[in-house]
Write a protein that holds these residues in place. Structure first.
Motif, PDB file in Angstrom:
ATOM      1  N   ASN A  33       0.830  -1.201   0.000  1.00  0.00           N
ATOM      2  CA  ASN A  33       0.000   0.000   0.000  1.00  0.00           C
ATOM      3  C   ASN A  33       0.869   1.257   0.000  1.00  0.00           C
ATOM      4  O   ASN A  33       0.695   2.154  -0.820  1.00  0.00           O
ATOM      5  N   ASP A  36       2.728   2.057  -3.309  1.00  0.00           N
ATOM      6  CA  ASP A  36       1.772   2.547  -4.314  1.00  0.00           C
ATOM      7  C   ASP A  36       1.462   4.021  -4.067  1.00  0.00           C
ATOM      8  O   ASP A  36       1.430   4.830  -5.003  1.00  0.00           O
ATOM      9  N   ASN A 112      -1.405  -4.358   7.035  1.00  0.00           N
ATOM     10  CA  ASN A 112      -2.806  -4.521   6.640  1.00  0.00           C
ATOM     11  C   ASN A 112      -3.713  -3.642   7.497  1.00  0.00           C
ATOM     12  O   ASN A 112      -4.627  -2.991   6.995  1.00  0.00           O
ATOM     13  N   GLN A 115      -3.452   0.085   6.326  1.00  0.00           N
ATOM     14  CA  GLN A 115      -3.637   0.467   4.927  1.00  0.00           C
ATOM     15  C   GLN A 115      -4.643   1.608   4.855  1.00  0.00           C
ATOM     16  O   GLN A 115      -5.530   1.737   5.700  1.00  0.00           O
ATOM     17  N   ARG A 118      -9.314   3.556  -0.111  1.00  0.00           N
ATOM     18  CA  ARG A 118      -9.206   3.493  -1.579  1.00  0.00           C
ATOM     19  C   ARG A 118     -10.069   4.565  -2.247  1.00  0.00           C
ATOM     20  O   ARG A 118     -10.335   4.474  -3.455  1.00  0.00           O
ATOM     21  N   THR A 123      -6.494   9.221  -3.691  1.00  0.00           N
ATOM     22  CA  THR A 123      -5.330   8.711  -4.427  1.00  0.00           C
ATOM     23  C   THR A 123      -5.010   9.536  -5.684  1.00  0.00           C
ATOM     24  O   THR A 123      -4.079   9.204  -6.412  1.00  0.00           O
ATOM     25  N   SER A 167      -9.727  -2.547   4.965  1.00  0.00           N
ATOM     26  CA  SER A 167      -9.202  -3.859   5.379  1.00  0.00           C
ATOM     27  C   SER A 167     -10.307  -4.859   5.717  1.00  0.00           C
ATOM     28  O   SER A 167     -11.200  -4.561   6.524  1.00  0.00           O
TER      29      SER A 167
END
Ligand SMILES: Cc1cc2nc3c(=O)[nH]c(=O)nc-3n(C[C@H](O)[C@H](O)[C@H](O)COP(=O)(O)OP(=O)(O)OC[C@H]3O[C@@H](n4cnc5c(N)ncnc54)[C@H](O)[C@@H]3O)c2cc1C
Ligand code: SF4
Length: 331
Positions: A33, A36, A112, A115, A118, A123, A167
């Protein structure tokens, strides 16, 4: 990608000491994560302190019958551990519902848990996002928010954020009353998982209650003597984040619910413990009607957005279906 320094430490205490002096540094787990986000310019740490090989990769027995999971245990190893599969099936199922085989081989237990959301505005550095750039607004509120939160959002003001926590593992751990063990510049402390993640409140930039430089070293799982399971609804059968997910455990005696644990994923900024539904269920007959009434008790607080009202009936159906399945197992 911005330049950064890469550091390895001799032990966890040295890793904590390294990061304590680096206000813009970060720990590196599997990197699936964080790296990225660095490539996208969303995360811009000056220093990465690699803890993947440093954090324990062992799962050990606790004296009370629970398990201690080292923060470095890969998601794939944890899902495959016989003790986890037999005693905490909800956790093994949640792990296997996440990401892909390759990612689970690389991703760590500590990473995890931490993270990040999304949300597509988070992003994309060209878009407004209070979480990434406080004060710029929330692009998702009136934009693309089909997979955003329906509970506990901040819907106005500088803290506006309607993101969800991604998660799967954390949802199961919440239902299991896991405890997070951390080591920081001020020493060790334990944080109940229910107190690790935070709602956006007036500062969505902070996902958790961790202080800068605190290293997750392990998770403790208390023993579980209830049947449990994890279910995840998503747009495609694999490699997709949850629209809604549930971790549930249930004890039924003489047709009556004696004990129940419910946690939801995909509905809020944190994994969401469904206390209202749990309270509504204990002492009630284990029937579809009671399960639906409990789901309604939880969802009474829902504030869905323009394009995600479907999550309310979806969550209700998922609660009812999962509890019916567990009732069969409990009987
Ligand atoms: C395509 C794709 C699909 C995915 N699908 C899913 C899915 O369906 N469900 C799901 O749950 N996940 C999914 N994931 C996410 C994946 O599970 C996470 O990326 C992974 O678990 C993060 O673990 P990591 O060790 O790589 O963390 P990293 O990327 O290394 O770190 C993540 C964060 O944790 C911090 N950190 C790492 N270790 C520690 C520690 N010990 N102490 C303190 N801080 C630490 C880092 O500083 C960073 O902020 C997906 C990922 C991808 C790329
Ligand atoms: S929902 Fe949160 S993460 Fe997404 S754009 Fe709004 S503030 Fe950013």
């Amino acid at each position: 990608m911005r330049e950064f320094r890469y550091e390895r430490a001799a032990d966890p205490a040295a890793a904590v000491a390294l990061l304590a002096d680096e206000p813009h540094g970060a720990f590196l787990g599997g990197g699936t994560n964080l790296v990225d986000l660095m490539k996208l310019g969303v995360a811009t740490p000056d220093v990465l302190v690699d803890v993947r090989e440093l954090a324990s990769r062992e799962v050990t027995e606790l004296p009370d019958g629970g398990l201690r999971i080292g923060a470095g245990v890969p998601n794939a190893d944890l899902a495959a551990d016989r003790r986890v599969r037999e005693r905490f099936p909800v956790l093994a199922q949640a792990l296997l519902a996440g990401a892909s085989g390759q990612l689970r081989n690389r991703a760590t237990t500590g990473g995890n848990l931490l993270q990040r959301t999304r949300c597509g505005y988070f992003t994309d550095v060209t878009r407004p996002c209070n979480k990434r750039s406080p004060g710029t607004g929330c692009g998702a509120l009136e934009g693309v928010h089909r997979n955003h939160a329906i509970l506990g959002q901040t819907l106005e003001g500088p803290g506006t954020c309607v993101a969800t926590h991604p998660s799967d593992m954390a949802v199961a751990l919440l239902a299991l009353d896991a405890v997070v063990r951390v080591l920081g510049p001020d020493g060790e402390r334990s944080i109940p998982l229910a107190e690790l993640h935070r709602l956006p409140g007036d500062d969505p930039s902070r996902d958790t209650t961790l202080r800068h430089g605190e290293l997750i070293t392990a998770l403790d799982l208390p023993p579980l003597d209830l049947p449990s399971r994890y279910r995840k609804v998503r747009d495609r059968a694999s490699f997709a984040f949850a629209l809604v997910s549930i971790a549930a455990a249930l004890r039924v005696e003489d047709g009556v619910v004696r004990e129940v644990r419910l946690a939801l994923g995909g509905v809020a900024h944190t994994p969401w413990r469904s206390r209202a539904a749990e309270q509504a269920l204990v002492g009630q007959p284990a029937t579809e009607e009671s399960f639906a009434a409990a789901a309604d008790a939880e969802l009474a607080a829902a504030t869905p957005l323009r394009d995600n009202t479907f999550k309310v009936p979806l969550t209700r159906n998922l609660v009812v279906r999962t509890l019916l399945e567990l009732t069969g197992a409990a009987a």
